[in-house]
Scaffold this motif. Structure first.
Motif, PDB file in Angstrom:
ATOM      1  N   PRO A 195       6.005   9.440   8.597  1.00  0.00           N
ATOM      2  CA  PRO A 195       7.027  10.419   8.196  1.00  0.00           C
ATOM      3  C   PRO A 195       6.944  10.800   6.730  1.00  0.00           C
ATOM      4  O   PRO A 195       7.262  11.945   6.372  1.00  0.00           O
ATOM      5  N   GLU A 196       6.518   9.882   5.855  1.00  0.00           N
ATOM      6  CA  GLU A 196       6.431  10.200   4.429  1.00  0.00           C
ATOM      7  C   GLU A 196       5.458  11.343   4.163  1.00  0.00           C
ATOM      8  O   GLU A 196       5.646  12.117   3.213  1.00  0.00           O
ATOM      9  N   TYR A 197       4.440  11.447   4.984  1.00  0.00           N
ATOM     10  CA  TYR A 197       3.428  12.482   4.774  1.00  0.00           C
ATOM     11  C   TYR A 197       3.984  13.876   5.058  1.00  0.00           C
ATOM     12  O   TYR A 197       3.526  14.867   4.481  1.00  0.00           O
ATOM     13  N   PHE A 198       4.976  13.946   5.922  1.00  0.00           N
ATOM     14  CA  PHE A 198       5.482  15.243   6.370  1.00  0.00           C
ATOM     15  C   PHE A 198       6.831  15.641   5.763  1.00  0.00           C
ATOM     16  O   PHE A 198       7.266  16.775   5.935  1.00  0.00           O
ATOM     17  N   ASP A 199       7.517  14.732   5.073  1.00  0.00           N
ATOM     18  CA  ASP A 199       8.907  15.022   4.715  1.00  0.00           C
ATOM     19  C   ASP A 199       9.071  15.912   3.489  1.00  0.00           C
ATOM     20  O   ASP A 199      10.186  16.300   3.143  1.00  0.00           O
ATOM     21  N   GLY A 200       7.984  16.254   2.810  1.00  0.00           N
ATOM     22  CA  GLY A 200       8.054  17.175   1.700  1.00  0.00           C
ATOM     23  C   GLY A 200       8.600  16.593   0.408  1.00  0.00           C
ATOM     24  O   GLY A 200       8.751  17.307  -0.583  1.00  0.00           O
ATOM     25  N   ARG A 201       8.899  15.315   0.388  1.00  0.00           N
ATOM     26  CA  ARG A 201       9.423  14.683  -0.813  1.00  0.00           C
ATOM     27  C   ARG A 201       8.276  14.188  -1.696  1.00  0.00           C
ATOM     28  O   ARG A 201       7.126  14.087  -1.257  1.00  0.00           O
ATOM     29  N   ALA A 202       8.619  13.883  -2.931  1.00  0.00           N
ATOM     30  CA  ALA A 202       7.603  13.458  -3.897  1.00  0.00           C
ATOM     31  C   ALA A 202       7.019  12.092  -3.544  1.00  0.00           C
ATOM     32  O   ALA A 202       7.649  11.284  -2.856  1.00  0.00           O
ATOM     33  N   ASP A 203       5.812  11.850  -4.011  1.00  0.00           N
ATOM     34  CA  ASP A 203       5.155  10.549  -3.933  1.00  0.00           C
ATOM     35  C   ASP A 203       5.062   9.982  -2.518  1.00  0.00           C
ATOM     36  O   ASP A 203       5.465   8.833  -2.269  1.00  0.00           O
ATOM     37  N   PRO A 204       4.521  10.737  -1.567  1.00  0.00           N
ATOM     38  CA  PRO A 204       4.490  10.236  -0.187  1.00  0.00           C
ATOM     39  C   PRO A 204       3.680   8.961  -0.003  1.00  0.00           C
ATOM     40  O   PRO A 204       4.104   8.063   0.727  1.00  0.00           O
ATOM     41  N   LEU A 205       2.529   8.856  -0.659  1.00  0.00           N
ATOM     42  CA  LEU A 205       1.695   7.664  -0.457  1.00  0.00           C
ATOM     43  C   LEU A 205       2.335   6.435  -1.077  1.00  0.00           C
ATOM     44  O   LEU A 205       2.299   5.339  -0.496  1.00  0.00           O
ATOM     45  N   ASP A 206       2.930   6.600  -2.249  1.00  0.00           N
ATOM     46  CA  ASP A 206       3.621   5.467  -2.865  1.00  0.00           C
ATOM     47  C   ASP A 206       4.789   5.014  -1.996  1.00  0.00           C
ATOM     48  O   ASP A 206       5.006   3.812  -1.805  1.00  0.00           O
ATOM     49  N   ARG A 207       5.552   5.966  -1.461  1.00  0.00           N
ATOM     50  CA  ARG A 207       6.706   5.604  -0.635  1.00  0.00           C
ATOM     51  C   ARG A 207       6.264   4.956   0.668  1.00  0.00           C
ATOM     52  O   ARG A 207       6.887   3.998   1.151  1.00  0.00           O
ATOM     53  N   TRP A 208       5.183   5.453   1.241  1.00  0.00           N
ATOM     54  CA  TRP A 208       4.649   4.841   2.469  1.00  0.00           C
ATOM     55  C   TRP A 208       4.193   3.406   2.176  1.00  0.00           C
ATOM     56  O   TRP A 208       4.493   2.480   2.941  1.00  0.00           O
ATOM     57  N   SER A 209       3.496   3.215   1.058  1.00  0.00           N
ATOM     58  CA  SER A 209       3.003   1.882   0.702  1.00  0.00           C
ATOM     59  C   SER A 209       4.158   0.908   0.537  1.00  0.00           C
ATOM     60  O   SER A 209       4.087  -0.244   0.999  1.00  0.00           O
ATOM     61  N   LYS A 210       5.222   1.356  -0.106  1.00  0.00           N
ATOM     62  CA  LYS A 210       6.367   0.471  -0.331  1.00  0.00           C
ATOM     63  C   LYS A 210       7.038   0.091   0.983  1.00  0.00           C
ATOM     64  O   LYS A 210       7.406  -1.074   1.194  1.00  0.00           O
ATOM     65  N   ARG A 211       7.178   1.048   1.874  1.00  0.00           N
ATOM     66  CA  ARG A 211       7.808   0.742   3.164  1.00  0.00           C
ATOM     67  C   ARG A 211       6.943  -0.209   3.976  1.00  0.00           C
ATOM     68  O   ARG A 211       7.448  -1.207   4.535  1.00  0.00           O
ATOM     69  N   VAL A 212       5.665   0.064   4.043  1.00  0.00           N
ATOM     70  CA  VAL A 212       4.765  -0.730   4.878  1.00  0.00           C
ATOM     71  C   VAL A 212       4.616  -2.153   4.336  1.00  0.00           C
ATOM     72  O   VAL A 212       4.694  -3.134   5.092  1.00  0.00           O
ATOM     73  N   LEU A 213       4.417  -2.295   3.022  1.00  0.00           N
ATOM     74  CA  LEU A 213       4.213  -3.634   2.484  1.00  0.00           C
ATOM     75  C   LEU A 213       5.482  -4.469   2.537  1.00  0.00           C
ATOM     76  O   LEU A 213       5.416  -5.692   2.732  1.00  0.00           O
ATOM     77  N   ALA A 214       6.637  -3.833   2.388  1.00  0.00           N
ATOM     78  CA  ALA A 214       7.887  -4.595   2.445  1.00  0.00           C
ATOM     79  C   ALA A 214       8.132  -5.187   3.828  1.00  0.00           C
ATOM     80  O   ALA A 214       8.806  -6.219   3.961  1.00  0.00           O
ATOM     81  N   SER A 215       7.592  -4.560   4.862  1.00  0.00           N
ATOM     82  CA  SER A 215       7.804  -5.039   6.235  1.00  0.00           C
ATOM     83  C   SER A 215       6.528  -5.602   6.856  1.00  0.00           C
ATOM     84  O   SER A 215       6.475  -5.826   8.071  1.00  0.00           O
ATOM     85  N   LEU A 216       5.518  -5.858   6.042  1.00  0.00           N
ATOM     86  CA  LEU A 216       4.218  -6.269   6.566  1.00  0.00           C
ATOM     87  C   LEU A 216       4.265  -7.636   7.225  1.00  0.00           C
ATOM     88  O   LEU A 216       3.593  -7.873   8.241  1.00  0.00           O
ATOM     89  N   LEU A 217       5.071  -8.542   6.663  1.00  0.00           N
ATOM     90  CA  LEU A 217       5.110  -9.924   7.150  1.00  0.00           C
ATOM     91  C   LEU A 217       6.556 -10.297   7.478  1.00  0.00           C
ATOM     92  O   LEU A 217       7.220 -11.005   6.703  1.00  0.00           O
TER      93      LEU A 217
END
Length: 241
Positions: A53-75
């Motif tokens: 969803p970060e890639y499509f939502d039109g907000r700033a810093d999509p890759l950084d926001r995706w990384s933060k979401r994914v790593l926070a829930s990785l384990l």
């Protein structure tokens, strides 16, 4: 929890463990946790990110926001702290951590080279654990010492890296804005692509183009040279921290 478990969880998101270290055993690393695990984008990262969803939502810093979401829930269920190269100032010393892990080295250009990714380094974050996890010995050899031709040295079309390993950012950006710079813009930095290890890493050219547009300022995303984060340049190593 083992490093293998972390690698398996990361792989499900197209990420890879690029290095790990026990910071307490090193002097001056500005981190007191038991274990730092450096997570980077692997060849499978791009299709997963571009479906998020970060890639499509039109907000700033999509890759950084995706990384933060994914790593926070990785384990899930485990206690760890996430550190991101885009957060700051002050910025975390990712370059120092990377070199201390024994998996990254200084290339002849002054930029970091990774044993597996070559010059296509995209550190997305670090996982900090209080306990000291069992880590394999850092036995990687400097990959550039096995590279007879060292094509990276003369690969930059505008010689933006001097013999003192100082990166001429204005010259690089001026070239990228011209028709001659389209190859670098669409496929990634020509110097980085010249590295034989980079060529075997199978990074998607669209991902490299994404980072190059960010570097040039054509999209609102933090740049990716060396560490996928806001860039500060010190003696040619494009410091993301």
């Amino acid at each position: 929890m083992s490093l293998d478990d972390i690698e398996h969880a990361a792989a499900a998101q197209g990420l890879i463990v690029m290095g790990a270290l026990h910071p307490r055993r090193h002097v001056g690393l500005a981190e007191t946790c038991g274990t730092l695990v450096l997570i980077g984008a692997g060849p499978g990262c791009w299709p997963i990110f571009t479906s998020a969803p970060e890639y499509f939502d039109g907000r700033a810093d999509p890759l950084d926001r995706w990384s933060k979401r994914v790593l926070a829930s990785l384990l899930p269920g485990l206690r760890y702290r996430c550190i991101f190269p885009s957060d700051g100032p002050p910025y975390a010393p990712f370059i120092a951590w990377a070199l201390a892990s024994g998996r990254f080295f200084h290339s002849p250009t002054g930029m970091m080279v990774h044993e597996r990714a070559g010059l296509m380094i995209s550190l997305r974050g670090a996982l900090a654990f209080q306990q000291e996890l069992l880590l394999p010995a850092a036995t990687a050899e400097h990959p550039c010492e096995r590279c007879a031709n060292r094509p990276c040295i003369n690969a930059c079309p505008v010689d933006a890296l001097s013999d003192r390993h100082l990166y001429d950012v204005p010259r690089c950006k001026a070239f990228l804005a011209t028709a001659a710079g389209r190859s670098c813009m669409s496929e990634g930095c020509e110097l980085r692509r010249a590295c034989p290890i980079s060529q075997n890493f199978d990074r998607n050219p669209a991902q490299s183009g994404f980072h190059m547009r960010a570097f040039l300022g054509e999209q609102d995303e933090t740049p990716d040279p060396d560490a996928s984060c806001k860039v500060r340049l010190v003696r040619g190593a494009e410091l993301g921290s």
